[in-house]
Design an enzyme around this catalytic site. Structure first.
Site, PDB file in Angstrom:
ATOM      1  N   GLY A 119       0.832  -1.199   0.000  1.00  0.00           N
ATOM      2  CA  GLY A 119       0.000   0.000   0.000  1.00  0.00           C
ATOM      3  C   GLY A 119       0.870   1.254   0.000  1.00  0.00           C
ATOM      4  N   GLY A 121       2.487   2.986   2.310  1.00  0.00           N
ATOM      5  CA  GLY A 121       3.749   2.952   3.050  1.00  0.00           C
ATOM      6  C   GLY A 121       4.819   2.206   2.267  1.00  0.00           C
ATOM      7  CB  ILE A 143      -8.888  -4.644   2.760  1.00  0.00           C
ATOM      8  CG1 ILE A 143      -8.467  -3.910   4.036  1.00  0.00           C
ATOM      9  CG2 ILE A 143      -8.395  -6.081   2.743  1.00  0.00           C
ATOM     10  CD1 ILE A 143      -9.218  -4.385   5.279  1.00  0.00           C
ATOM     11  CG  ASP A 144      -7.385   0.218   4.090  1.00  0.00           C
ATOM     12  OD1 ASP A 144      -8.163  -0.563   4.659  1.00  0.00           O
ATOM     13  OD2 ASP A 144      -6.275   0.545   4.550  1.00  0.00           O
ATOM     14  CD  GLU A 239      -9.926   1.329  10.401  1.00  0.00           C
ATOM     15  OE1 GLU A 239      -9.820   0.574  11.370  1.00  0.00           O
ATOM     16  OE2 GLU A 239      -9.112   1.331   9.444  1.00  0.00           O
TER      17      GLU A 239
HETATM   18  O1  F6P Z   1      -4.500  -0.981   5.742  1.00  0.00           O
HETATM   19  C1  F6P Z   1      -5.169  -2.141   6.091  1.00  0.00           C
HETATM   20  C2  F6P Z   1      -5.697  -2.068   7.494  1.00  0.00           C
HETATM   21  O2  F6P Z   1      -6.398  -3.267   7.772  1.00  0.00           O
HETATM   22  C3  F6P Z   1      -6.571  -0.862   7.792  1.00  0.00           C
HETATM   23  O3  F6P Z   1      -7.869  -0.965   7.281  1.00  0.00           O
HETATM   24  C4  F6P Z   1      -6.484  -0.802   9.298  1.00  0.00           C
HETATM   25  O4  F6P Z   1      -6.718   0.502   9.753  1.00  0.00           O
HETATM   26  C5  F6P Z   1      -5.064  -1.231   9.567  1.00  0.00           C
HETATM   27  O5  F6P Z   1      -4.628  -1.949   8.425  1.00  0.00           O
HETATM   28  C6  F6P Z   1      -4.890  -2.098  10.801  1.00  0.00           C
HETATM   29  O6  F6P Z   1      -3.541  -2.339  10.984  1.00  0.00           O
HETATM   30  P1  F6P Z   1      -2.967  -3.441  11.961  1.00  0.00           P
HETATM   31  O7  F6P Z   1      -3.075  -4.770  11.282  1.00  0.00           O
HETATM   32  O8  F6P Z   1      -1.549  -3.035  12.192  1.00  0.00           O
HETATM   33  O9  F6P Z   1      -3.801  -3.414  13.210  1.00  0.00           O
END
Ligand code: F6P
Length: 365
Positions: A119, A121, A143-144, A239
């Protein structure tokens, strides 16, 4: 331009995992081996494995039978930025640029190009490696669906399918108990999953970061349904949604991540507030990491396969430091430097928002 005479490539999967990663790894490796006679290496756990020199050969057999698997056979990490990597200095820790070490690991293995599946990053680090002279090619995952420059990322379709199924299931409890169910979906600062799953699941109210909500309008929409004899309501909330003039709900901070903020928990905040305002029974349900799991949908498998194939084809045609994209219904590519540091959010007037409004969905405004 890519280096002439690419013979050996490496592939990594960075950031949060998502369904379809293995389809891309398979397509990259099989296209490289079958079509171009290249040698392919896999980097374990994203940039962390590159820093720690965990780079191993991938064979045709080792990438067979993985198309339908969720997750990534290479492993992933979203807390290891090679340009700001935490190193112990005495009793404390300092962030150091270890990108030269990474490049030396690739050089020692004779790797000519690196395919970075990830993604924003992952793309930001890939762009920084490109600046240092490395040949890179990006493949957009998440997924975002928030990667800038591409209409679609693979993984999104599976997450929307999972979230929609959950909304369908939650309808029965909402209806039996005459409740307001506030279902929270992922998506970080973009409302793509909430909009698509909410619309597909027939949510009565959809709350996304791009349209800051007013709680009194949300309560009004719920009470209006009650007055009409509709004894339950479904709210699909991203979220990253926030009230007008207010803030997102932060669940925790992940210090070593390129973006340390982890969102989560707004469903419970809104459920409690609505219970007080309406007197109705309200519950929050956070779907969380369920949305990243499971087998990829046919759409994501095929999107991943096309992305992986296209990444190899353009690399071998001499294109470098680009990210493959899906734009207006076909494959393309965009310079990776254009993508780094930007995200793609939901246009507030897009067709799906307008259609949802037309069928009576409230966006809390
Ligand atoms: O970028 C994918 C994602 O699942 C986001 O939707 C969510 O905010 C984040 O990663 C959660 O990250 P982690 O797996 O570090 O809790």
């Amino acid at each position: 331009m890519a280096k002439k005479g690419i013979k050996r490539i490496a592939v990594l999967t960075g950031g949060g995992d998502c369904p379809g990663l293995n389809a891309v790894i398979r397509a990259v490796a099989k296209t490289a081996i079958n079509k171009y006679g290249l040698e392919v290496y896999g980097i374990e756990d994203a940039y962390l494995g590159l820093i720690e020199n965990r780079i191993h050969p991938l064979t045709f057999d080792s990438v067979s039978n993985i198309l339908t698997l969720g997750g990534t056979i290479l492993g992933s990490s979203n807390t290891s930025n090679p340009f700001a990597f935490p190193m112990p200095i005495g009793k404390s820790t300092r962030k150091r640029d270890v990108s030269d070490l990474c490049i030396s690991h690739l050089d020692k293995q004779g790797i000519d190009a690196m395919i970075c599946i990830g993604g924003d990053g992952t793309m930001a680090s890939a762009a920084a490696f490109a600046k240092k002279g490395l040949t890179v090619m990006g493949v957009p995952k998440t997924i975002d669906n928030d990667v800038y420059g591409t209409d679609i990322t693979f993984g999104f379709n599976t997450a929307v399918t999972t979230a929609t199924e959950a909304i369908d299931k939650i309808h029965t409890t909402a209806s039996s108990h005459h409740r307001v169910m506030v279902i929270e979906v992922m998506g970080r600062y973009a409302g793509w999953i909430a909009l698509h799953a909410g619309a597909a699941g027939g949510a009565d109210i959809i709350l996304i970061p791009e349209i800051p909500y007013q709680l009194d309008k949300v309560a009004e929409a719920v009470l209006a349904r009650s007055k009409k004899g509709r004894r339950f309501s479904i709210i699909c909330i991203a979220e990253g949604a926030k009230p007008k003039g207010g803030k997102m709900v932060v669940f925790k901070k992940e210090a070593n991540s390129p973006d340390p903020i982890r969102l989560g928990g707004i469903c419970h905040v809104v459920a409690d507030q609505l219970a007080k305002m309406t007197g109705l029974s309200c519950r929050g349900v956070n779907l969380g990491h369920l949305q990243r799991g499971g087998t990829p949908t046919p759409f994501d498998r095929n999107m991943g396969t096309q992305f992986g194939y296209h990444a190899l084809n353009i690399l071998m045609r001499g294109v470098a430091n680009h990210m493959v994209v899906w734009k207006n219904g076909s494959l393309g590519a965009t310079p990776i430097s254009r993508v780094a540091g930007r995200i793609k959010t939901v246009p507030v007037n897009c067709d799906l928002v307008r259609a949802a409004k037309a069928v009576g969905t409230s966006f809390g405004v």
